[in-house]
Write an enzyme that holds these catalytic residues in place. Structure first.
Site, PDB file in Angstrom:
ATOM      1  N   LYS A  90       0.841  -1.201   0.000  1.00 20.58           N
ATOM      2  CA  LYS A  90       0.000   0.000   0.000  1.00 20.58           C
ATOM      3  C   LYS A  90       0.874   1.248   0.000  1.00 20.58           C
ATOM      4  O   LYS A  90       1.829   1.356   0.787  1.00 20.58           O
ATOM      5  CB  LYS A  90      -0.901   0.014   1.246  1.00 20.58           C
ATOM      6  CG  LYS A  90      -1.971  -1.060   1.224  1.00 20.58           C
ATOM      7  CD  LYS A  90      -3.053  -0.777   0.205  1.00 20.58           C
ATOM      8  CE  LYS A  90      -4.197  -1.775   0.305  1.00 20.58           C
ATOM      9  NZ  LYS A  90      -5.220  -1.575  -0.704  1.00 20.58           N
ATOM     10  N   ASP A 124      -0.448  -0.754  -4.568  1.00 13.18           N
ATOM     11  CA  ASP A 124      -1.813  -0.205  -4.590  1.00 13.18           C
ATOM     12  C   ASP A 124      -1.810   1.198  -3.987  1.00 13.18           C
ATOM     13  O   ASP A 124      -1.592   1.364  -2.783  1.00 13.18           O
ATOM     14  CB  ASP A 124      -2.760  -1.123  -3.794  1.00 13.18           C
ATOM     15  CG  ASP A 124      -4.216  -0.706  -3.947  1.00 13.18           C
ATOM     16  OD1 ASP A 124      -4.490   0.332  -4.588  1.00 13.18           O
ATOM     17  OD2 ASP A 124      -5.098  -1.433  -3.415  1.00 13.18           O
ATOM     18  N   GLU A 159      -2.057  -0.609  -8.802  1.00 15.21           N
ATOM     19  CA  GLU A 159      -3.515  -0.608  -8.656  1.00 15.21           C
ATOM     20  C   GLU A 159      -4.010   0.807  -8.342  1.00 15.21           C
ATOM     21  O   GLU A 159      -3.452   1.498  -7.483  1.00 15.21           O
ATOM     22  CB  GLU A 159      -3.834  -1.574  -7.498  1.00 15.21           C
ATOM     23  CG  GLU A 159      -5.276  -1.897  -7.324  1.00 15.21           C
ATOM     24  CD  GLU A 159      -5.468  -3.098  -6.376  1.00 15.21           C
ATOM     25  OE1 GLU A 159      -4.587  -3.985  -6.298  1.00 15.21           O
ATOM     26  OE2 GLU A 159      -6.505  -3.132  -5.707  1.00 15.21           O
ATOM     27  N   ASP A 175      -9.306  -0.500  -9.796  1.00 15.79           N
ATOM     28  CA  ASP A 175     -10.034  -1.076  -8.663  1.00 15.79           C
ATOM     29  C   ASP A 175     -11.263  -0.211  -8.360  1.00 15.79           C
ATOM     30  O   ASP A 175     -12.365  -0.491  -8.852  1.00 15.79           O
ATOM     31  CB  ASP A 175      -9.098  -1.206  -7.453  1.00 15.79           C
ATOM     32  CG  ASP A 175      -9.793  -1.783  -6.231  1.00 15.79           C
ATOM     33  OD1 ASP A 175     -10.964  -2.196  -6.347  1.00 15.79           O
ATOM     34  OD2 ASP A 175      -9.189  -1.828  -5.134  1.00 15.79           O
ATOM     35  N   LYS A 196     -14.399  -7.005  -6.983  1.00 14.68           N
ATOM     36  CA  LYS A 196     -14.676  -7.316  -5.568  1.00 14.68           C
ATOM     37  C   LYS A 196     -16.179  -7.458  -5.416  1.00 14.68           C
ATOM     38  O   LYS A 196     -16.933  -6.598  -5.888  1.00 14.68           O
ATOM     39  CB  LYS A 196     -14.208  -6.177  -4.658  1.00 14.68           C
ATOM     40  CG  LYS A 196     -12.718  -5.993  -4.596  1.00 14.68           C
ATOM     41  CD  LYS A 196     -12.400  -4.839  -3.651  1.00 14.68           C
ATOM     42  CE  LYS A 196     -10.921  -4.559  -3.641  1.00 14.68           C
ATOM     43  NZ  LYS A 196     -10.639  -3.147  -3.343  1.00 14.68           N
TER      44      LYS A 196
HETATM   45  C1  LIG Z   1      -7.809  -6.247   1.935  1.00 17.75           C
HETATM   46  C2  LIG Z   1      -7.425  -6.163   0.481  1.00 17.75           C
HETATM   47  N1  LIG Z   1      -6.177  -6.782   0.240  1.00 17.75           N
HETATM   48  C3  LIG Z   1      -7.386  -4.727   0.020  1.00 17.75           C
HETATM   49  O1  LIG Z   1      -6.364  -4.111   0.018  1.00 17.75           O
HETATM   50  N2  LIG Z   1      -8.559  -4.239  -0.379  1.00 17.75           N
HETATM   51  C4  LIG Z   1      -8.821  -2.903  -0.821  1.00 17.75           C
HETATM   52  C5  LIG Z   1      -8.950  -1.921   0.269  1.00 17.75           C
HETATM   53  C6  LIG Z   1     -10.004  -2.386   1.219  1.00 17.75           C
HETATM   54  C7  LIG Z   1     -10.387  -1.554   2.364  1.00 17.75           C
HETATM   55  O2  LIG Z   1     -10.057  -0.404   2.528  1.00 17.75           O
HETATM   56  O3  LIG Z   1     -11.138  -2.199   3.121  1.00 17.75           O
HETATM   57  C8  LIG Z   1      -8.077  -2.473  -2.031  1.00 17.75           C
HETATM   58  O4  LIG Z   1      -7.974  -1.300  -2.283  1.00 17.75           O
HETATM   59  O5  LIG Z   1      -7.646  -3.316  -2.824  1.00 17.75           O
HETATM   60 MG   LIG Z   2      -7.164  -1.678  -4.351  1.00 19.72          MG
END
Ligand SMILES: C[C@H](N)C(=O)N[C@@H](CCC(=O)O)C(=O)O
Ligand SMILES: [Mg+2]
Length: 354
Positions: free
Chosen positions: A162, A190, A218, A243, A267
């Site tokens: 992240k 991401d 991402e 995403d 998702k």
């Molecule tokens: C949990 C998953 N790996 C993830 O990162 N999901 C989201 C963010 C989810 C959240 O904020 O609950 C993503 O952006 O891909």
């Molecule tokens: Mg994401």
């Protein structure tokens, strides 16, 4: 088998460490559980995650949408009328996708129980095992390096890093992680909408020049900025994955038409469940766009439904189903087997919870 009642409850699970992205910080999962009761005594189970920063939904809005809109639209229907049930869920209320997803997956669970089959087989049964990445929260470089090494020691070979909270240090973060984990580990990045289009191009090119060999980036820019997504995709070599920009099949179509991304993250909490997720996956497949299956902060209940969907689809080639791996413990027994980075489907009927 008729839908007799829909009961809304809670599901809670503490996280191993705080989950931090460019959009939010979370310490513990507080989600909605949904139980769809059939007239023969069988129960289908689902879960909704209140991710206000992404879907606009809260615990209160999810439970209200289910009780006041979705439930009255499908109560009394026969489970064999699956398509009509799904269309009614979709048109019962605008958006509210996580509320819809919880009911959708509980209905699919009942549908597969009705036919005495594991759900992934009923949906197409393409594979029996998935390999998931694990998410590394955005922190300072040193802490992220430690978290990455710990994740590799836990058996994860794909890390989803992240970034986007503090763009000025993002290149340094990813370079430090690559140096620490070596090149045998796959890195996904991401930004959760945290960069401007120009910043994104600058950062991604710097990551390319530094030889970090990132598999994909991402959602680099704001979800509604499709021109910005297109600019980043056109001006970098790294694959760009949409995403937050893709909730619906129409969104997927816009991204594909504009060439605003190379990949799409599906998702269930964004699509409103498995029924709509199939449409996105197939539109993408027809346009040679591979998909990731992702999750929000969800427990094993809804992540298992996503695993069944992913196991049924040839075009899901990337798995980000790490919700259960981020939790201290599972709220319910059963479902597919989550072991380190492996998710193994079983022969239990439905999603696999009794
Ligand atoms: C949990 C998953 N790996 C993830 O990162 N999901 C989201 C963010 C989810 C959240 O904020 O609950 C993503 O952006 O891909
Ligand atoms: Mg994401």
């Amino acid at each position: 088998m008729k839908i007799k009642n829909i009961v809304v409850g809670k599901v809670e699970a503490p996280l191993i460490t705080p989950f931090k992205t460019a959009l939010r910080t979370v310490h513990s999962i507080h989600n909605i559980a949904v139980y769809v009761h059939a007239d023969n005594g069988q129960i289908g189970i689902g879960e909704a995650a209140p991710t206000a920063a992404i879907t606009g939904e809260t615990l209160g809005s999810i439970s209200h949408a289910i009780e006041e809109y979705i439930k009255p639209a499908i109560i009394g229907m026969d489970i064999e009328e699956l398509t009509e049930i799904m269309e009614r869920i979709d048109s019962s209320i605008y958006q509210n996708t996580s509320a819809k997803a919880a009911v959708d997956m509980a209905i699919y669970d009942l549908f597969a129980k009705h036919y005495q089959t594991p759900l992934y087989k009923l949906l197409g049964g393409y594979r029996k095992e998935l390999v998931t990445d694990i998410t590394i929260s955005v922190n300072d470089s040193e802490e992220m390096v430690k978290d990455c090494i710990a994740a590799v020691q836990r058996g994860f070979q794909i890390l989803k890093i992240k970034v986007g909270k503090d763009p000025a240090s993002d290149v340094e973060r990813v370079v430090a992680i690559r140096d620490a984990v070596g090149h045998a580990i796959t890195l996904r990045v991401d930004a959760n909408q945290g960069w401007t289009p120009k910043q994104a191009v600058q950062i991604i090119r710097a990551l390319e020049d530094a030889g970090t060999n990132v598999e994909l980036v991402e959602q680099p820019v704001h979800c509604h900025d499709l021109a910005g997504m297109q600019f980043v995709t056109a001006n970098t070599l790294t694959k760009i994955l949409a995403d937050e920009s893709v909730f619906s099949a129409k969104d997927a179509y816009s991204i594909i038409e504009m060439r605003a991304a190379d990949l799409i993250n599906i998702k269930l909490m964004k699509t409103g469940g498995i029924y709509q997720a199939q449409k996105i996956c197939h539109i993408a497949e027809a346009n040679d766009i591979p998909c990731m299956i992702g999750c929000m902060l969800e427990t094993k209940i809804s992540v298992s439904a996503a695993a069944h969907f992913a196991a049924s689809q040839k075009n899901i080639t990337m798995i980000d189903l790490d919700g259960p791996s981020l939790c201290l413990k599972d709220p319910v027994p059963g479902g597919p087997i989550f072991e380190n980075d492996r998710i193994r489907m079983t022969d239990a009927v439905g999603i696999g919870f009794s």
